[in-house]
Design an enzyme around this catalytic site. Structure first.
Site, PDB file in Angstrom:
ATOM      1  N   ASP A 122       0.842  -1.194   0.000  1.00  0.00           N
ATOM      2  CA  ASP A 122       0.000   0.000   0.000  1.00  0.00           C
ATOM      3  C   ASP A 122       0.878   1.244   0.000  1.00  0.00           C
ATOM      4  O   ASP A 122       1.962   1.252   0.578  1.00  0.00           O
ATOM      5  CB  ASP A 122      -0.889   0.032   1.239  1.00  0.00           C
ATOM      6  CG  ASP A 122      -1.959  -1.051   1.225  1.00  0.00           C
ATOM      7  OD1 ASP A 122      -1.977  -1.856   0.273  1.00  0.00           O
ATOM      8  OD2 ASP A 122      -2.765  -1.097   2.170  1.00  0.00           O
ATOM      9  N   ASP A 235      18.143   1.237   8.057  1.00  0.00           N
ATOM     10  CA  ASP A 235      18.273   2.554   7.426  1.00  0.00           C
ATOM     11  C   ASP A 235      17.397   3.542   8.187  1.00  0.00           C
ATOM     12  O   ASP A 235      16.455   4.138   7.653  1.00  0.00           O
ATOM     13  CB  ASP A 235      17.869   2.473   5.959  1.00  0.00           C
ATOM     14  CG  ASP A 235      18.450   3.623   5.135  1.00  0.00           C
ATOM     15  OD1 ASP A 235      19.089   4.520   5.716  1.00  0.00           O
ATOM     16  OD2 ASP A 235      18.258   3.609   3.902  1.00  0.00           O
ATOM     17  N   GLU A 255      15.461  -2.847   3.871  1.00  0.00           N
ATOM     18  CA  GLU A 255      16.432  -3.769   3.287  1.00  0.00           C
ATOM     19  C   GLU A 255      17.686  -3.923   4.136  1.00  0.00           C
ATOM     20  O   GLU A 255      18.417  -4.904   3.999  1.00  0.00           O
ATOM     21  CB  GLU A 255      16.806  -3.339   1.866  1.00  0.00           C
ATOM     22  CG  GLU A 255      17.571  -2.036   1.766  1.00  0.00           C
ATOM     23  CD  GLU A 255      17.733  -1.592   0.325  1.00  0.00           C
ATOM     24  OE1 GLU A 255      17.608  -2.435  -0.581  1.00  0.00           O
ATOM     25  OE2 GLU A 255      17.971  -0.396   0.109  1.00  0.00           O
TER      26      GLU A 255
END
Length: 366
Positions: A122, A235, A255
């Protein structure tokens, strides 16, 4: 480089991706089409993100984002892009915490449909502090905000880290430990994985004396007590959060998620702001000197969690080192595409060379 044209990150044509995505989507929502596909205006130098709408009368979601493994032809930032890993992390964070993450819809690990694995999630609506031009520069919404508004954004951001680290079951994060000596601690394994990444970055190109000196500094200043391991976002910076006004609405880009000490995220949050702030000062602007200060982040995090951050000079230097390796790879990608000229000194490719040198010399925080 903060004011230079955006470095090339892909050779893909968004319209072609949209056509191929429509064909893939038709098998899941017959008759559905992909419309208004576009590249976000800022942020994102690794995996590719494309925004699009699903055109179908019965779709459970309309506004979507596509997270696509990096284009192999674009001199990738990282050697491996595990989209299934990112998808799993986001689902687990949504399951175990109240940290706002976009709902992930579909995962496709077969590279055939789009040329690389991907997942669809989304799309969150709101504002993201920009990287280009950096949010510390005059002329963007965050710089123009009041001190009270920025304080609210800072409070919400620290709260995201506190809730993630406190609510997520530690044992559920162990699948993120790098393959290494199982007797080593999570922090040791994390640093060794970074050494491996650095070796990959400099394979066939000049090495960085500064980065290697920073790795030596870490060895000489290793924490006596590394602290407990938790799920770390990786991150962890405000440029990876969509804000509704000044409140976090969606936490993006998982990631680099890892199992390790809480300070991995805290050091990254502190240093990535310092990176933009130092850059802004170097270009003759005051930036935002009272925003995301290390002492304020440490204090508020301790109040929210009961955990007093430790060895933060180690962790901020480690963040600066990790960022240097990433930026060195991006610089070598720019050289690969002929966007910059090769310097005589490879350390000149590191945008925050001066601050990393000062950290290694022990003068940065003085």
């Amino acid at each position: 480089m903060a004011t230079a044209p955006r470095p090339r990150t892909s050779t893909r044509d968004p319209e072609d991706v949209g056509r191929r995505l429509t064909a893939w989507l038709d098998a899941r929502l017959p008759g559905a089409r992909v419309g208004d596909i576009r590249v976000p205006s800022s942020n994102g130098m690794s995996s590719e993100t494309l925004l699009f709408d699903i055109e179908h009368p019965d779709t459970p979601v309309r506004a979507c984002a596509l997270r696509l493994a990096a284009d192999p032809a674009a001199y990738t930032v990282f050697p491996v892009y595990d989209m299934g890993r990112q998808y799993r992390v986001m689902r687990l964070v949504a399951e175990h915490t109240d940290v706002p993450v976009p709902r992930v819809r579909w995962l496709e690990e077969d590279p055939e449909p789009l040329g690389a694995p991907f997942f669809v999630m989304d799309r969150a609506e709101g504002r993201v502090p920009p990287d280009v031009m950096p949010y510390t520069y005059e002329g963007n919404w965050l710089h123009a905000a009041t001190d009270a508004e920025r304080a609210r954004l800072q409070e919400g951001t620290v709260s995201v880290l506190a809730r993630l680290h406190s609510q997520f079951p530690p044992g559920e994060a162990e699948f993120l430990l790098p393959d290494a000596n199982p007797r080593d601690s999570a922090l040791r394994r994390h640093v060794e994985a970074q050494r491996g990444y650095y070796r990959w970055v400099v394979e066939g190109v000049p090495r960085s004396p500064l980065i290697e000196a920073a790795f030596d500094w870490l060895d000489a200043h290793w924490p006596a007590d590394e602290g407990p391991s938790v799920l770390t976002w990786g991150d962890a910076r405000i440029g990876n959060i969509v804000y509704d006004g000044f409140d976090p609405a969606a936490v993006l880009d998982w990631e680099m998620a890892a199992c390790g000490p809480r300070e991995l995220d805290l050091g990254w949050t502190v240093y990535l702001h310092r990176f933009f702030q130092d850059l802004t000062v170097a270009f003759g602007q005051p930036g935002l000197p009272g925003f995301l200060r290390r002492e304020d982040i440490e204090r508020r995090y301790a109040e929210l969690t009961g955990h007093t951050p430790r060895d933060m000079e180690f962790h901020t230097l480690y963040a600066a080192l990790r960022h240097a390796v990433v930026m060195l790879r991006i610089a070598y990608r720019q050289l690969h595409f002929g966007e910059v000229e090769p310097p005589a000194d490879p350390d000149a490719l590191i945008m925050h060379r001066a601050s990393l040198e000062a950290m290694v010399q022990g003068t940065y925080w003085s």
